[in-house]
Scaffold this motif. Sequence first.
Motif, PDB file in Angstrom:
ATOM      1  N   GLY A  89       3.889   1.590 -10.546  1.00 35.70           N
ATOM      2  CA  GLY A  89       4.632   0.339 -10.495  1.00 35.70           C
ATOM      3  C   GLY A  89       4.834  -0.194  -9.090  1.00 35.70           C
ATOM      4  O   GLY A  89       5.732  -1.008  -8.850  1.00 35.70           O
ATOM      5  N   LEU A  90       4.000   0.233  -8.147  1.00 34.89           N
ATOM      6  CA  LEU A  90       4.169  -0.170  -6.747  1.00 34.89           C
ATOM      7  C   LEU A  90       3.277  -1.329  -6.326  1.00 34.89           C
ATOM      8  O   LEU A  90       3.353  -1.780  -5.194  1.00 34.89           O
ATOM      9  N   LEU A  91       2.424  -1.789  -7.221  1.00 34.36           N
ATOM     10  CA  LEU A  91       1.480  -2.848  -6.872  1.00 34.36           C
ATOM     11  C   LEU A  91       1.730  -4.030  -7.788  1.00 34.36           C
ATOM     12  O   LEU A  91       1.741  -3.894  -9.007  1.00 34.36           O
ATOM     13  N   LEU A  92       1.966  -5.189  -7.213  1.00 30.30           N
ATOM     14  CA  LEU A  92       2.246  -6.401  -7.975  1.00 30.30           C
ATOM     15  C   LEU A  92       1.055  -7.338  -7.886  1.00 30.30           C
ATOM     16  O   LEU A  92       0.415  -7.435  -6.848  1.00 30.30           O
ATOM     17  N   HIS A  93       0.784  -8.045  -8.965  1.00 25.10           N
ATOM     18  CA  HIS A  93      -0.358  -8.964  -8.969  1.00 25.10           C
ATOM     19  C   HIS A  93      -0.007 -10.269  -9.648  1.00 25.10           C
ATOM     20  O   HIS A  93       0.814 -10.322 -10.549  1.00 25.10           O
ATOM     21  N   SER A  94      -0.677 -11.291  -9.198  1.00 28.02           N
ATOM     22  CA  SER A  94      -0.614 -12.588  -9.853  1.00 28.02           C
ATOM     23  C   SER A  94      -2.044 -13.081  -9.921  1.00 28.02           C
ATOM     24  O   SER A  94      -2.968 -12.383  -9.548  1.00 28.02           O
ATOM     25  N   VAL A 106       7.692 -11.370  -9.292  1.00 28.44           N
ATOM     26  CA  VAL A 106       9.026 -11.359  -8.687  1.00 28.44           C
ATOM     27  C   VAL A 106       9.416 -12.809  -8.424  1.00 28.44           C
ATOM     28  O   VAL A 106       8.570 -13.687  -8.304  1.00 28.44           O
ATOM     29  N   LYS A 107      10.702 -13.064  -8.327  1.00 31.12           N
ATOM     30  CA  LYS A 107      11.186 -14.440  -8.144  1.00 31.12           C
ATOM     31  C   LYS A 107      10.944 -14.983  -6.740  1.00 31.12           C
ATOM     32  O   LYS A 107      10.790 -16.165  -6.538  1.00 31.12           O
ATOM     33  N   ASN A 108      10.904 -14.106  -5.765  1.00 30.92           N
ATOM     34  CA  ASN A 108      10.771 -14.515  -4.381  1.00 30.92           C
ATOM     35  C   ASN A 108       9.324 -14.304  -3.919  1.00 30.92           C
ATOM     36  O   ASN A 108       8.872 -13.170  -3.786  1.00 30.92           O
ATOM     37  N   PRO A 109       8.559 -15.382  -3.677  1.00 34.35           N
ATOM     38  CA  PRO A 109       7.165 -15.226  -3.255  1.00 34.35           C
ATOM     39  C   PRO A 109       7.009 -14.398  -1.981  1.00 34.35           C
ATOM     40  O   PRO A 109       6.058 -13.635  -1.850  1.00 34.35           O
ATOM     41  N   ALA A 110       7.944 -14.511  -1.051  1.00 39.27           N
ATOM     42  CA  ALA A 110       7.856 -13.724   0.188  1.00 39.27           C
ATOM     43  C   ALA A 110       7.932 -12.233  -0.127  1.00 39.27           C
ATOM     44  O   ALA A 110       7.180 -11.430   0.435  1.00 39.27           O
ATOM     45  N   ALA A 111       8.809 -11.855  -1.042  1.00 36.49           N
ATOM     46  CA  ALA A 111       8.931 -10.445  -1.427  1.00 36.49           C
ATOM     47  C   ALA A 111       7.637  -9.957  -2.066  1.00 36.49           C
ATOM     48  O   ALA A 111       7.192  -8.836  -1.811  1.00 36.49           O
ATOM     49  N   PHE A 112       7.023 -10.793  -2.882  1.00 33.61           N
ATOM     50  CA  PHE A 112       5.745 -10.453  -3.513  1.00 33.61           C
ATOM     51  C   PHE A 112       4.705 -10.096  -2.450  1.00 33.61           C
ATOM     52  O   PHE A 112       4.043  -9.062  -2.530  1.00 33.61           O
ATOM     53  N   PHE A 113       4.571 -10.943  -1.451  1.00 31.49           N
ATOM     54  CA  PHE A 113       3.560 -10.711  -0.421  1.00 31.49           C
ATOM     55  C   PHE A 113       3.896  -9.494   0.439  1.00 31.49           C
ATOM     56  O   PHE A 113       3.012  -8.723   0.803  1.00 31.49           O
ATOM     57  N   VAL A 114       5.149  -9.297   0.764  1.00 30.52           N
ATOM     58  CA  VAL A 114       5.548  -8.126   1.556  1.00 30.52           C
ATOM     59  C   VAL A 114       5.259  -6.842   0.790  1.00 30.52           C
ATOM     60  O   VAL A 114       4.694  -5.888   1.338  1.00 30.52           O
ATOM     61  N   ILE A 115       5.621  -6.801  -0.484  1.00 31.68           N
ATOM     62  CA  ILE A 115       5.381  -5.600  -1.287  1.00 31.68           C
ATOM     63  C   ILE A 115       3.887  -5.280  -1.337  1.00 31.68           C
ATOM     64  O   ILE A 115       3.469  -4.132  -1.166  1.00 31.68           O
ATOM     65  N   ASN A 116       3.055  -6.287  -1.543  1.00 27.56           N
ATOM     66  CA  ASN A 116       1.614  -6.040  -1.615  1.00 27.56           C
ATOM     67  C   ASN A 116       1.028  -5.654  -0.266  1.00 27.56           C
ATOM     68  O   ASN A 116       0.103  -4.844  -0.201  1.00 27.56           O
ATOM     69  N   LYS A 117       1.553  -6.198   0.820  1.00 26.95           N
ATOM     70  CA  LYS A 117       1.068  -5.788   2.149  1.00 26.95           C
ATOM     71  C   LYS A 117       1.435  -4.331   2.427  1.00 26.95           C
ATOM     72  O   LYS A 117       0.665  -3.590   3.029  1.00 26.95           O
ATOM     73  N   ILE A 118       2.603  -3.921   1.982  1.00 23.98           N
ATOM     74  CA  ILE A 118       3.001  -2.516   2.142  1.00 23.98           C
ATOM     75  C   ILE A 118       2.072  -1.626   1.335  1.00 23.98           C
ATOM     76  O   ILE A 118       1.631  -0.568   1.814  1.00 23.98           O
ATOM     77  N   ALA A 119       1.740  -2.031   0.113  1.00 26.93           N
ATOM     78  CA  ALA A 119       0.825  -1.243  -0.722  1.00 26.93           C
ATOM     79  C   ALA A 119      -0.549  -1.144  -0.066  1.00 26.93           C
ATOM     80  O   ALA A 119      -1.177  -0.076  -0.071  1.00 26.93           O
ATOM     81  N   GLU A 120      -1.017  -2.247   0.521  1.00 24.10           N
ATOM     82  CA  GLU A 120      -2.321  -2.219   1.192  1.00 24.10           C
ATOM     83  C   GLU A 120      -2.264  -1.329   2.432  1.00 24.10           C
ATOM     84  O   GLU A 120      -3.193  -0.563   2.694  1.00 24.10           O
ATOM     85  N   ALA A 121      -1.175  -1.402   3.175  1.00 19.49           N
ATOM     86  CA  ALA A 121      -1.020  -0.547   4.353  1.00 19.49           C
ATOM     87  C   ALA A 121      -1.013   0.933   3.951  1.00 19.49           C
ATOM     88  O   ALA A 121      -1.613   1.775   4.631  1.00 19.49           O
ATOM     89  N   ASP A 122      -0.345   1.248   2.853  1.00 16.30           N
ATOM     90  CA  ASP A 122      -0.329   2.621   2.346  1.00 16.30           C
ATOM     91  C   ASP A 122      -1.746   3.095   2.017  1.00 16.30           C
ATOM     92  O   ASP A 122      -2.147   4.194   2.402  1.00 16.30           O
ATOM     93  N   ALA A 123      -2.519   2.259   1.325  1.00 12.36           N
ATOM     94  CA  ALA A 123      -3.885   2.643   0.955  1.00 12.36           C
ATOM     95  C   ALA A 123      -4.755   2.835   2.199  1.00 12.36           C
ATOM     96  O   ALA A 123      -5.528   3.790   2.287  1.00 12.36           O
ATOM     97  N   PHE A 124      -4.617   1.941   3.183  1.00  9.66           N
ATOM     98  CA  PHE A 124      -5.393   2.085   4.423  1.00  9.66           C
ATOM     99  C   PHE A 124      -4.968   3.332   5.201  1.00  9.66           C
ATOM    100  O   PHE A 124      -5.812   4.061   5.733  1.00  9.66           O
ATOM    101  N   ALA A 125      -3.676   3.587   5.282  1.00 10.33           N
ATOM    102  CA  ALA A 125      -3.198   4.763   6.014  1.00 10.33           C
ATOM    103  C   ALA A 125      -3.734   6.049   5.393  1.00 10.33           C
ATOM    104  O   ALA A 125      -4.183   6.957   6.094  1.00 10.33           O
ATOM    105  N   ARG A 126      -3.713   6.127   4.089  1.00  9.79           N
ATOM    106  CA  ARG A 126      -4.220   7.331   3.418  1.00  9.79           C
ATOM    107  C   ARG A 126      -5.732   7.433   3.544  1.00  9.79           C
ATOM    108  O   ARG A 126      -6.282   8.519   3.629  1.00  9.79           O
TER     109      ARG A 126
END
Length: 134
Positions: A89-94, A106-126
Amino acid sequence: MQNTPEENRLNHLKKRLAKNAKGKALLDFASGANISISFDASLPDGIYGKTDDRKTGVFNVYLNPRAGNDILVSMLYHELRHAKQQAEGLLLHSGTENNQPVELPVKNPAAFFVINKIAEADAFARQVELSFET
């Protein structure tokens, strides 16, 4: 029945990834979750992998067959990490579904983009971590 060259190459990539404990854990997860892994020759040069069908619950990983094996092992790990994120449940999509717009989860578009950037950073770091461990 004999495997195709494509199947042999995918098996080789999976064996290489399985030499790493974290890579093996992701492959085991993928196997249990019925995640499809295949090549997609339509991917443009410079795009080494992608995932899709997250909304249906069926997660597919596609790799670019023109890329070298070292890159593809790393990319397989990266894309399987996204599959794991989705399952947790850590990856959000539209986007679109049946050619119709889908609302942001999510209701806040900025939160949507931040959450997905964090998920991408996690995948790149690993992915980078794997590169240093193999």
